[in-house]
Design an enzyme around this catalytic site. Structure first.
Site, PDB file in Angstrom:
ATOM      1  N   ASP A 464      -6.954  -8.475  -0.396  1.00 19.83           N
ATOM      2  CA  ASP A 464      -5.664  -8.404  -1.073  1.00 19.83           C
ATOM      3  C   ASP A 464      -5.419  -9.805  -1.614  1.00 19.83           C
ATOM      4  OD1 ASP A 464      -2.980  -8.489  -1.773  1.00 19.83           O
ATOM      5  OD2 ASP A 464      -2.363  -7.108  -0.191  1.00 19.83           O
ATOM      6  N   HIS A 465      -5.443  -9.959  -2.933  1.00 20.50           N
ATOM      7  CA  HIS A 465      -5.377 -11.308  -3.500  1.00 20.50           C
ATOM      8  C   HIS A 465      -4.063 -12.019  -3.194  1.00 20.50           C
ATOM      9  CE1 HIS A 465      -3.859  -8.790  -6.962  1.00 20.50           C
ATOM     10  NE2 HIS A 465      -2.917  -9.707  -6.911  1.00 20.50           N
ATOM     11  N   HIS A 527       0.643  -5.689  -0.810  1.00 19.74           N
ATOM     12  CA  HIS A 527       1.155  -7.052  -0.936  1.00 19.74           C
ATOM     13  C   HIS A 527       2.330  -7.320   0.009  1.00 19.74           C
ATOM     14  CE1 HIS A 527      -1.523  -7.565  -4.157  1.00 19.74           C
ATOM     15  NE2 HIS A 527      -0.736  -7.329  -5.192  1.00 19.74           N
TER      16      HIS A 527
END
Length: 556
Positions: A464-465, A527
């Site tokens: 998950d960036h 996120h």
């Protein structure tokens, strides 16, 4: 061709060389006097003694007691003249150094002037037996520190290029009556002393005239990040340097048996300019893959995530020397375009993120391959053929990394096609997949199951960036690095936690993605949920190291 590793200190200017030279001498003295009641140091002449005037201040700044009364100073070489002669190395050493510190007069050893009337051999024999051997006995058979200059012709001490003394392997102190520089009669320490009977040898030379010697003597230089000698002089940089074998000059033939920090070269930026090829040491410099070949495939290269996040991140890694030198980056997508079309699309997102020359170098490594779909076997075969041409030019192991900047509904078919047509022939093949991992639990299990048939857990990375954002990473530092905060980080003191997500733009080319997955799957269940976990989880057993990822995941 083999190499020998040494250390190099590069001062920002000639005036800063003296303080930089003092750094290894201070450390050598500290170590010696910590082991015994004597410190032996051999010094050469020329311009070298003038650099030692900074030594008392260097000890004070380092907080080290020099204990001058325990010093024994001998000559690394000497001209066969009386001590009052302008050519005498002893005269220069006394005027610039020993007369300014309380070293006992009887512990500064010059040649026996009475023997000058006989011959150079007699002077050398006396100095070898009465001085060098005596000090070796006091210091456990080794001189603690030898500080030498080197000339534009590469000579050091009185060891000149092509001279027979370079082959001497018995004498510790050798006579020379045919010096190419006046005066012709001298005595000098020999290579056996410098290489096998010295704990540390320090070379010092500055100015453009020394640059050719450095250029011929050294290969690659790796910067020791954060290890300058700022206590003595701001701006001095430390490097691990490789010395080329065979050595082209006498100074390059000096190689103490211990290597590394036992051989130190101190110079200035003018001499080092163009003479050494510098590579920065980073936290991945010790990894095997950084020295191997690497091809990065950005799958979905024409999409929004790739141009806004993936390629800028790769540029950051490239600019920070965190990718192999020969890295190539191939984009793969359905859009029809050329390599230059891809570069034109990316350039606007990369400008001002690194120096212009670095950006252009990076873009020159970016190529493109299109396919009728992400599972197009023929498209992946074409890419594999192009990669094999590049990889065949190097004997290094060839690794491949596939980064999925694509919707999750095509993860599985893409992984299948890569497995069948584009795996690395002799290195690792690793896959990075971005969230979301499917529309629901069932589709997630199906995707990961199909990917798992081709890639085991050591080669499959689900990311998950958002977790890479500096603000997000700082949450753990803020919480677990502040004891007082963690004590009040609970329901007794915190009334409400509110997570707010704002974007100042719309879908902008992401309509097809949002039509299928929606904003909730795109943002909330990954996120924002990850951020909430970092805010609410208990402190993991480990926050750093090989197992930290698993420990943090367990607490989430």
């Amino acid at each position: 061709m083999t190499s020998y590793k040494a250390k190099m200190l590069v001062a920002p200017s000639k005036s800063a060389v003296g303080p930089a030279l003092c750094d290894p001498i201070v450390k050598s003295c500290r170590d010696a006097l910590g082991a015994r009641d004597a410190f032996s140091i051999a010094l050469s002449g020329g311009s070298l003694p003038s650099f030692l005037q900074s030594l008392p201040a260097a000890f004070e700044k380092a907080g080290v007691d020099p204990r001058w009364d325990k010093w024994h100073v001998l000559l690394a070489d000497e001209r066969c003249v009386v001590a009052t002669d302008e050519d005498s190395n002893l005269k220069a050493i006394k005027e610039n150094f020993t007369s300014k510190v309380p070293i006992p007069e009887g512990q500064v050893y010059g040649i026996d002037e009475k023997r000058l009337a006989k011959n150079t051999d007699a002077v050398a024999v006396h100095y070898q037996e009465k001085v060098v051997r005596a000090l070796l006995g006091k210091c456990d058979g080794m001189l603690d520190c030898v500080v030498l200059g080197f000339g534009p012709d590469g000579h050091t001490c009185s060891l000149f290029p092509g001279h027979p003394l370079l082959e001497e392997d018995i004498l510790l102190v050798a006579p020379i009556d045919d010096s190419p520089k006046p005066p012709p009669s001298r005595i000098t320490l020999t290579l056996p002393v410098l290489n096998t009977m010295s704990r540390q040898v320090v070379f010092c030379g500055a100015g453009a005239s020394k640059s050719p010697v450095l250029k011929a003597t050294f290969g690659t230089a790796l910067e020791r990040v954060g290890e300058g000698v700022e206590k003595n002089v701001q701006g001095t940089k430390a490097y691990d340097v490789e010395m080329i074998t065979p050595a082209p000059y006498p100074c390059g033939m000096v190689r103490t048996g211990q290597g590394g920090d036992s051989l130190v070269w101190v110079t200035d930026a003018e001499a080092a300019e163009g003479a050494i090829t510098v590579e920065k040491v980073t936290h991945v410099s010790h990894e095997a893959w950084i020295k191997e070949g690497l091809a990065v495939m950005v799958v979905g290269a024409s999409g929004d995530l790739a141009k806004k996040k993936t390629y800028p991140s790769l540029l950051s890694l490239f600019a920070g020397n965190l990718l192999p030198k020969d890295v190539v980056i191939y984009g793969f997508a359905r859009s029809k375009m050329s390599d230059d079309d891809l570069r034109s699309r990316l350039r606007g997102y990369l400008e001002n993120k690194a120096e212009d020359a670095v950006v252009e170098d990076f873009l020159g490594r970016c190529f493109y391959q299109s396919g009728s779909g992400y599972g197009d076997i023929d498209g992946w075969k074409e890419l594999d053929a192009k990669l094999q041409v590049i990889e065949s030019k190097s004997p290094k192991k060839s690794n491949r990394l596939f980064y999925f900047a694509i919707p999750p509904n095509v993860f599985a078919e893409t992984g299948d096609a890569i497995k069948r047509a584009c795996m690395a022939p002799n290195g690792f093949s690793r896959m990075i997949v971005e969230k979301p991992f499917g529309r629901d639990l069932e589709s997630c299990r199906d995707i990961l199951g199909r990917l798992g048939r081709h890639f085991d857990e050591t080669n499959l990375f689900r990311i998950d960036h958002y977790l890479g954002k500096e603000m997000t990473q700082n949450l753990m530092v803020m919480r677990f690095g502040n004891v007082w905060m963690e004590r009040v980080w609970n329901r007794d003191f915190v009334q409400c936690v509110m997570l707010t997500f704002k974007e100042p733009f719309g879908t902008q080319g992401r309509g097809g993605y949002f039509d299928q997955y929606g904003i909730i799957r795109d943002i909330i269940q990954n996120h924002l949920l990850q951020v909430m976990c970092l805010l609410c989880m208990e402190c993991p057993n480990k926050l750093d190291g090989p197992e930290a990822g698993e420990k943090i995941r367990d607490e989430k």
